[in-house]
Design an enzyme around this catalytic site. Sequence first.
Site, short mmCIF file in Angstrom:
data_model
loop_
_atom_site.label_atom_id
_atom_site.label_comp_id
_atom_site.label_asym_id
_atom_site.label_seq_id
_atom_site.Cartn_x
_atom_site.Cartn_y
_atom_site.Cartn_z
N THR A 125 -18.71 -54.07 -50.79
CA THR A 125 -17.49 -54.07 -51.60
C THR A 125 -17.68 -53.08 -52.74
OG1 THR A 125 -15.99 -55.44 -52.91
CG2 THR A 125 -18.31 -56.05 -52.97
N ARG A 147 -4.53 -43.89 -47.12
CA ARG A 147 -5.96 -43.91 -47.51
C ARG A 147 -6.69 -44.97 -46.66
NH1 ARG A 147 -9.45 -47.98 -50.14
NH2 ARG A 147 -11.21 -46.81 -50.95
N SER A 196 -9.90 -47.48 -46.07
CA SER A 196 -10.96 -48.20 -46.77
C SER A 196 -12.27 -48.15 -45.98
CB SER A 196 -10.52 -49.65 -46.93
OG SER A 196 -11.60 -50.47 -47.25
N ASP A 197 -13.36 -48.31 -46.69
CA ASP A 197 -14.68 -48.41 -46.03
C ASP A 197 -14.83 -49.71 -45.24
OD1 ASP A 197 -14.71 -49.72 -48.79
OD2 ASP A 197 -16.48 -50.58 -47.84
N THR A 208 -12.04 -57.90 -52.80
CA THR A 208 -12.30 -57.74 -51.37
C THR A 208 -13.24 -58.87 -50.96
OG1 THR A 208 -11.98 -55.37 -51.31
CG2 THR A 208 -13.59 -56.26 -49.74
N1 ASP Z 1 -14.11 -51.37 -50.72
C1 ASP Z 1 -12.69 -51.61 -50.86
C2 ASP Z 1 -11.96 -50.32 -50.67
O1 ASP Z 1 -12.32 -49.33 -51.26
C3 ASP Z 1 -12.30 -52.21 -52.18
C4 ASP Z 1 -13.21 -53.27 -52.74
O2 ASP Z 1 -14.19 -53.63 -52.11
O3 ASP Z 1 -12.92 -53.77 -53.85
O4 ASP Z 1 -10.99 -50.30 -49.98
#
Ligand code: ASP
Length: 303
Positions: free
Chosen positions: A223, A202, A204-205, A174
Amino acid sequence: MSYSVGSQPSAPGPQVILHGGAGATLKSKGAVQPLRESLHRIVNKIYDHLLQGMPALEAVVMGCQMLEDDPQFNAGTGAVLQSDGQVRLSAALMDGRTQTFSGVINAQRVQYPIKLAQFLQTQNDRVIADVGTVELARELHIPLYNPITPKRLHEWVNECKDGALMNLVSEMGTIGVVVRDTQGHLAAGTSTGGKGGERIGRVSDSAMPAGTYANDCAAISCTGIGEDIINECLAARIVVRVTDGMTLAEAFERSLAECAQRGRDLGAIGLDAHGNIAWGNTTEIILAAYCSNNVIGDTLPTA
Ligand code: ASP
């Protein structure tokens, strides 16, 4: 669980920090050099533009687009595939000066989700999901684009064969960019393909204030495992702590300690209004690079 935090003191002029994800140690030592080259090239380009007076929000968008274009990262071209073999992209942008958040969730067939987030900055409806993103891209005459790379398709097919699709999760990549421009304004952006292998729908944050947040005191991009970041509301939490009087380094220290205590798997980068830079992770590593006072540094493992 342990954690680590790092910081760089404030310096005259603009600052930039960016990340290319956080997670377990890179499988091969040879993977470090191309990542370092890419992160340094992009951080350098953003810094040059900032020196020439580019506003923070624009610089964040430019940096995110460069990272979305690089197939080494899990954003834009080369993003990971979800459980059904589709790529769904999420991105958010927050302008610290106006304290305005915008984002897209699970956008399909777009090259630069961060550009959609940029357009939404000035709209009444500022967070758009799924089919709405397709409609928005059509309205803006953005051509359809397939971000799936052969490497990602191959990984997905192999995971399907192993029946281990839900374990794609440890993928790093990310991306996020946080900037302070010559006017002292802050902005943050984050872009992701998600965890990889996740259930359809789903969220994502990254396109929530948990993963991307900024005001005129601090700006943060996160991330890691999105569910953990959401549980901590990490980006907003760090920004609020700085707003209420903690230094950026103290806010990172306290927040990452809490995350580690609760067993969260994540990382974050940030900047404050004085030009202090900080990063932190409970994961083994965070891939971050920064530039301040014309000097580039990074958090990547040394070969
Ligand atoms: N935070 C991201 C998610 O959960 C994934 C990541 O940052 O690697 O969608």
